[in-house]
Design a protein around this motif. Structure first.
Motif, PDB file in Angstrom:
ATOM      1  N   ARG A  97       5.662  31.233   2.431  1.00 61.51           N
ATOM      2  CA  ARG A  97       6.404  31.731   3.594  1.00 61.51           C
ATOM      3  C   ARG A  97       5.877  33.087   4.063  1.00 61.51           C
ATOM      4  NH1 ARG A  97       7.387  27.274   3.492  1.00 61.51           N
ATOM      5  NH2 ARG A  97       9.351  26.132   3.523  1.00 61.51           N
ATOM      6  N   THR A  98       4.608  33.375   3.771  1.00 60.38           N
ATOM      7  CA  THR A  98       4.058  34.704   4.076  1.00 60.38           C
ATOM      8  C   THR A  98       3.428  34.802   5.461  1.00 60.38           C
ATOM      9  OG1 THR A  98       1.957  34.129   3.027  1.00 60.38           O
ATOM     10  CG2 THR A  98       3.634  35.178   1.642  1.00 60.38           C
ATOM     11  N   HIS A  99       3.312  33.678   6.173  1.00 63.98           N
ATOM     12  CA  HIS A  99       2.669  33.731   7.488  1.00 63.98           C
ATOM     13  C   HIS A  99       3.482  34.630   8.420  1.00 63.98           C
ATOM     14  CE1 HIS A  99       0.959  32.463  11.328  1.00 63.98           C
ATOM     15  NE2 HIS A  99      -0.059  31.969  10.631  1.00 63.98           N
ATOM     16  N   PRO A 100       2.822  35.485   9.203  1.00 64.12           N
ATOM     17  CA  PRO A 100       3.559  36.431  10.067  1.00 64.12           C
ATOM     18  C   PRO A 100       4.468  35.758  11.094  1.00 64.12           C
ATOM     19  CG  PRO A 100       1.196  36.441  10.555  1.00 64.12           C
ATOM     20  CD  PRO A 100       1.362  35.701   9.277  1.00 64.12           C
ATOM     21  N   GLU A 101       4.213  34.505  11.435  1.00 63.92           N
ATOM     22  CA  GLU A 101       5.049  33.812  12.413  1.00 63.92           C
ATOM     23  C   GLU A 101       5.941  32.766  11.754  1.00 63.92           C
ATOM     24  OE1 GLU A 101       3.173  32.688  16.194  1.00 63.92           O
ATOM     25  OE2 GLU A 101       1.371  33.753  15.533  1.00 63.92           O
ATOM     26  N   MET A 102       6.213  32.945  10.437  1.00 64.90           N
ATOM     27  CA  MET A 102       6.965  31.936   9.708  1.00 64.90           C
ATOM     28  C   MET A 102       8.384  31.756  10.262  1.00 64.90           C
ATOM     29  SD  MET A 102       6.898  29.551   7.595  1.00 64.90           S
ATOM     30  CE  MET A 102       5.254  29.822   6.932  1.00 64.90           C
ATOM     31  N   ARG A 103       9.015  32.841  10.722  1.00 62.94           N
ATOM     32  CA  ARG A 103      10.377  32.715  11.243  1.00 62.94           C
ATOM     33  C   ARG A 103      10.397  31.797  12.472  1.00 62.94           C
ATOM     34  NH1 ARG A 103      13.777  38.122  12.196  1.00 62.94           N
ATOM     35  NH2 ARG A 103      13.535  38.096   9.919  1.00 62.94           N
ATOM     36  N   GLU A 104       9.438  31.988  13.370  1.00 61.45           N
ATOM     37  CA  GLU A 104       9.358  31.147  14.554  1.00 61.45           C
ATOM     38  C   GLU A 104       9.031  29.699  14.181  1.00 61.45           C
ATOM     39  OE1 GLU A 104       7.926  33.984  14.087  1.00 61.45           O
ATOM     40  OE2 GLU A 104       8.130  35.325  15.815  1.00 61.45           O
ATOM     41  N   ILE A 105       8.128  29.526  13.202  1.00 63.08           N
ATOM     42  CA  ILE A 105       7.748  28.174  12.762  1.00 63.08           C
ATOM     43  C   ILE A 105       8.960  27.429  12.209  1.00 63.08           C
ATOM     44  CG2 ILE A 105       6.426  26.910  11.002  1.00 63.08           C
ATOM     45  CD1 ILE A 105       4.234  29.105  11.335  1.00 63.08           C
ATOM     46  N   GLU A 106       9.717  28.104  11.331  1.00 63.39           N
ATOM     47  CA  GLU A 106      10.897  27.466  10.740  1.00 63.39           C
ATOM     48  C   GLU A 106      11.962  27.182  11.792  1.00 63.39           C
ATOM     49  OE1 GLU A 106      11.834  30.241   7.628  1.00 63.39           O
ATOM     50  OE2 GLU A 106      10.752  29.043   6.137  1.00 63.39           O
ATOM     51  N   GLY A 107      12.054  28.044  12.798  1.00 60.70           N
ATOM     52  CA  GLY A 107      12.999  27.810  13.879  1.00 60.70           C
ATOM     53  C   GLY A 107      12.660  26.548  14.656  1.00 60.70           C
ATOM     54  N   VAL A 108      11.382  26.357  14.949  1.00 59.41           N
ATOM     55  CA  VAL A 108      10.928  25.147  15.659  1.00 59.41           C
ATOM     56  C   VAL A 108      11.233  23.902  14.831  1.00 59.41           C
ATOM     57  CG1 VAL A 108       8.892  23.883  16.452  1.00 59.41           C
ATOM     58  CG2 VAL A 108       9.163  26.302  17.018  1.00 59.41           C
ATOM     59  N   ALA A 111       1.865  23.416   9.998  1.00 58.69           N
ATOM     60  CA  ALA A 111       0.675  23.524  10.847  1.00 58.69           C
ATOM     61  C   ALA A 111       0.965  23.012  12.248  1.00 58.69           C
ATOM     62  CB  ALA A 111      -0.475  22.740  10.216  1.00 58.69           C
ATOM     63  N   VAL A 112       1.668  21.888  12.344  1.00 58.20           N
ATOM     64  CA  VAL A 112       1.976  21.323  13.658  1.00 58.20           C
ATOM     65  C   VAL A 112       2.910  22.258  14.431  1.00 58.20           C
ATOM     66  CG1 VAL A 112       3.190  19.446  14.841  1.00 58.20           C
ATOM     67  CG2 VAL A 112       1.562  18.923  13.014  1.00 58.20           C
ATOM     68  N   ALA A 113       3.930  22.814  13.747  1.00 56.33           N
ATOM     69  CA  ALA A 113       4.854  23.738  14.414  1.00 56.33           C
ATOM     70  C   ALA A 113       4.112  24.958  14.941  1.00 56.33           C
ATOM     71  CB  ALA A 113       5.952  24.163  13.440  1.00 56.33           C
ATOM     72  N   TYR A 114       3.185  25.488  14.155  1.00 53.46           N
ATOM     73  CA  TYR A 114       2.394  26.640  14.609  1.00 53.46           C
ATOM     74  C   TYR A 114       1.572  26.268  15.840  1.00 53.46           C
ATOM     75  CZ  TYR A 114      -0.899  30.508  14.672  1.00 53.46           C
ATOM     76  OH  TYR A 114      -1.663  31.584  15.068  1.00 53.46           O
ATOM     77  N   GLY A 115       0.994  25.070  15.809  1.00 48.83           N
ATOM     78  CA  GLY A 115       0.218  24.614  16.963  1.00 48.83           C
ATOM     79  C   GLY A 115       1.053  24.492  18.209  1.00 48.83           C
TER      80      GLY A 115
END
Length: 876
Positions: A758-769, A809-813
């Protein structure tokens, strides 16, 4: 003349200190005697001291006569002891000729400290160096490789003759200061005076320097000087001209000089013959060798060593045998250098028995002999024999060199001998051989192949001046250890200071293919086109493979059309379609291949059988299998049999598959039983699966993949007790499963996502999606996809089989790309049913195409459906 006349890069300051003498403690008589006694292992015992006192009286009476007599008797130590004992009372009437005798004796005995001491006496007692004494000092310092003092003496000489210039020019040339040697030659022409003209000693030195630098322009100019000063008929000078042209790669001029010679010696022939070989003109070199014999010149050891090496390069085994026979007849075989060349030649032809005979016949085997044999075994795939030979070498007490260490490390890498490789690493550090690029680079390769990639990185970072091979070795090492993401990082660092070679590009393209780094692959494609390497070696097929494995079949087809269409390129395309389950398209492509006149090979039929297996085309697959030997003379190997087992098993014909294995003409390996186990997993046949697993673990109990298959079979069949037992056994054996990892490329940059990280800088946004999609799926009646994280059993399965990393990965994309843009993801594990359902839902909900390449199948999601037909995932 175009040659610069500036002075060599040594100071001519009058304050110059003698570097040799300044390293002595203090120039008092007592300290110098101490140094001399320590260096020459003699002690000033009482008897010797008395002898020295008796000598002093003779020295005081007639110092010149006495010192000259000692020089005649080679008593340098006694002369130095007397001079150092005299100290400040040294007679002032020591003649120049006496100093000349002392200097010549120091030169003869290679006595560096004593020579520096005599020079200090000369400097203190003689203001101006005469030509005779100056030349003696010059000659001594050059012979002792003390070019600093030689240059200082040269500067102090009031008069210089041709000998003075020749000695200094020769000294610089022989010690590797090639540009300085040529600069001195230019100064001689400008400043030497009317009486100083180059002679038969000058030209060979200067021409050798031109050849060493590969400076054809300077060499041509000095050739003009040879003609101007009338030395075109001197055999030594002309031989030097031939060698110079050869070293500069100008074989035409070298041969022209050779053909114009009125008289030739063996050096002339050897220079020209070796020149052809060194420049890759082996056929011409061999022709000249035969012409040499027709001219009644008998070859010597140097000739034969060159000819033997040429046979190796030329690849003519028949000629090699004939040359060996000639060597034996002329009794050259007793020479170690010839024997070593014969070992290398026979090894290159795969004739190891002949190489062993030559090796056994060498009485005093040196490190080159042993290393030649070790290399021969290595190059012919006998790594274990290479290691055994090294152990014998150790027993004989022969110290290895850098080539030996590299060869044995390479053998250890092939055999997986980690412990022995570590010992060789320690030896390389102890002996300083690790400072050679060859040794350090092979160590990187060794540790990488032994799955100790962190140790390989440690060796890599300790190399002070990394070359292309160093970078390529670590990039390839990271790639083969499934750390392709890091391999790309190192490649970008390398490009800052070094130009990659073909092997580097091949390694990086393989890394790009592994993690779906399309933009990086395209950058390399552009680099290849700019560099004119688009049709070189394996690069075209590596580019094709990169596009195929990244799922871009249209660019792959375009690349295929532009390159040479050999069997390897057809196989890459066939494999790409097979991975996508496109059996009918694969068969069409195969027919195209046959019409184009390209003969299929073993890999072609592996791709065809896989395509038929993934598409359920059992009848067509069996037809191709049987046609291999009948229509195409290809004997099926283990991989083909494994494909047939997979073909029958996937189609539900498990009994047929088992019967096929039992009737095989060879003993089935673990891959064949693994294909049956996978089929049993798909169709949940526990009884037959356990039979397959028992056979597998009897042959290989360390491969994690087979344990995963069996775990999956048990879990799908509800046998959770068996799953627990199997996981416990895996832990006890120290078998670990790689964590789930997925890669997605966004705007040319690859992002990696690890399961549970859960260290990715955009993890909060990814989990929200993702949370939003979970809620939408529940509302649409698709159950709760998030339950796989909460349920302990499902979470355990996810760790082993899937990891769910593709969701991240898909959420980040989705967050970082424009609406409607397709998303491409690559993962290192299988895709589970839960993730498969979720990807179908997302593709329909956001109207995007999503491609996920897992460890076995390409999943292309579009409008809520998948290209695998809902059969290419791991069931929960």
């Amino acid at each position: 003349m175009a040659v610069s006349t500036k002075a060599p890069r040594v100071s001519l300051s009058s304050e110059h200190s003698n570097p040799q003498f300044s390293r002595l403690p203090n120039s008092t008589s007592q300290n110098f005697v101490h140094v001399i006694s320590r260096n020459n292992q003699f002690s000033l015992k009482k008897s010797h001291h008395n002898s020295l006192l008796n000598s002093s009286s003779s020295f005081t009476a007639d110092p010149n006569s006495y010192l000259t007599q000692l020089c005649t008797q080679n008593e340098l130590n006694q002369a130095v002891n007397i001079l150092s004992s005299a100290g400040k009372e040294l007679p002032t009437d020591i003649e120049e000729e006496t100093f000349v005798s002392l200097v010549r004796l120091c030169e003869y005995k290679r006595a560096s400290n004593e020579g520096s001491f005599i020079y200090s006496l000369v400097s203190n007692s003689i203001t101006h160096l005469s030509l005779r004494l100056g030349n003696s000092l010059l000659s001594m310092f050059v012979r002792l490789r003390n070019l600093g003092d030689a240059w200082y003496v040269f500067g102090k000489m009031e008069e210089r003759d041709l000998f003075s210039w020749n000695v200094l020019i020769g000294g610089y040339a022989k010690n590797g200061f090639l540009e300085e040697a040529i600069e001195l030659y230019g100064r001689m022409l400008w400043l030497g005076g009317a009486g100083v003209r180059p002679d038969v000693y000058t030209f060979p030195c200067v021409l050798r320097a031109c050849g060493g630098l590969g400076n054809w322009e300077w060499g041509r100019e000095i050739h003009g000087h040879v003609l101007r000063f009338g030395f075109e008929a001197d055999i030594d000078v002309v031989n030097s001209l031939i060698t110079m042209y050869v070293k500069c790669g100008d074989l035409w001029n070298a041969r022209m000089v050779f053909d114009k010679m009125d008289r030739r010696d063996r050096i002339s022939w050897n220079a020209m013959i070796a020149g052809y070989f060194e420049n890759g003109e082996c056929l011409e070199g061999l022709r000249l060798f035969f012409f040499m014999r027709e001219c009644c010149f008998h070859p010597d050891l140097m000739t034969m060593t060159s000819v033997i090496s040429a046979c190796e390069v030329f690849g003519d085994e028949k000629l090699g045998k004939a040359v060996h026979g000639y060597v034996a007849k002329m009794e050259f075989g007793d020479d170690d250098s010839v024997g070593n060349a014969l070992i290398q030649m026979h090894s290159s032809f795969g004739r190891l028995s002949e190489a062993e005979k030559v090796f056994a016949g060498i009485e005093c085997k040196d490190v080159v002999s042993w290393t030649s044999m070790i290399t021969g075994y290595n190059n012919n795939g006998f790594a274990s024999k290479a290691v055994e030979t090294y152990k014998l070498m150790e027993l004989e007490g022969v110290a290895p060199d850098e080539i030996t260490i590299a060869g044995v490390l390479s053998a250890c890498a092939s055999l997986g001998f980690l412990d022995m490789g570590i010992k060789l690493h320690e030896l390389a550090k102890k002996t300083g051989l690790i400072g050679y690029h060859m040794v350090a680079n092979v160590l990187i390769d060794f540790y990488a192949k032994c799955k100790c990639v962190d140790k390989a990185l440690e060796v890599f970072h300790q190399i002070p001046d990394k070359n292309v091979v160093s970078w390529t070795s670590i990039i390839l090492g990271l790639r083969i250890n499934n750390r392709s993401f890091e391999a790309l990082i190192y490649f970008r660092q390398m490009k800052i200071s070094l130009e990659p070679n073909e092997v580097t590009l091949l390694s990086v393209l393989a890394a790009c293919a592994r993690i779906g780094a399309l933009m990086c692959g395209k950058e390399i494609h552009a680099h290849v086109l700019r560099s004119g390497l688009a049709s070189e070696g394996f690069l075209p097929n590596a580019l094709l493979d990169m596009y195929v494995r990244c799922g871009r079949m249209v660019p792959a087809r375009n690349q295929f059309k532009t390159q040479k269409q050999d069997v390897a390129s057809w196989n890459i395309l066939l494999t790409g379609h097979a991975e996508r389950g496109q059996g009918a398209l694969s068969i069409e492509l195969f027919q195209e291949m046959i019409k184009s006149g390209v003969r299929p090979d073993e890999i072609t039929f592996i791709a065809l059988l896989c395509a038929c297996s993934r598409s359920g085309m059992v009848r067509e697959g069996m037809q191709y299998f049987h046609s291999m030997e009948i229509q195409y003379p290809i004997t099926p190997n283990m991989k083909h049999y494994a494909c047939v087992v997979d073909l029958l098993g996937r189609a539900g014909k498990l009994e047929n598959a088992y019967e096929f294995i039992e009737k095989m003409p060879m003993t089935p390996d673990q891959a064949i039983w693994g294909a049956l186990l996978n089929a049993c997993r798909i169709h949940r046949r526990v009884d037959l699966g356990e039979i397959a697993a028992k056979q597998i673990f009897g042959m290989d109990n360390r491969s994690v993949g087979y344990y995963i298959l069996l775990c999956d079979l048990y879990s799908d069949s509800g046998k959770w007790d068996e799953v627990a037992k199997l996981r416990k056994a895996m832990r006890e054996m120290g078998l670990t499963v790689d964590p789930g990892c997925s890669w997605v490329e966004v705007k040319g940059k690859v992002h990696a996502f690890l399961s549970g990280d859960r260290t990715h800088p955009e993890m909060r946004e990814i989990e929200g999606v993702l949370q939003g999609f979970y809620e939408k799926m529940k509302a649409a009646g698709h159950g709760d996809p998030e339950a796989s994280f909460a349920n302990e059993v499902e979470a355990s399965k996810a760790d082993v089989f899937c990891g769910h990393s593709e969701r991240l990965a898909v959420a980040y994309g989705l967050i970082n790309t424009s609406p409607g843009m397709p998303i491409w993801v690559t993962k290192n594990l299988y895709m589970c049913e839960s993730c498969h359902i979720m990807m179908k839902f997302i593709s329909k909900a956001v109207r995007r195409e999503i491609s996920v390449r897992d460890t076995e199948v390409f999943h292309h999601f579009k409008d809520g459906s998948c290209s695998c037909g809902d059969e290419g995932y791991r069931g929960n």
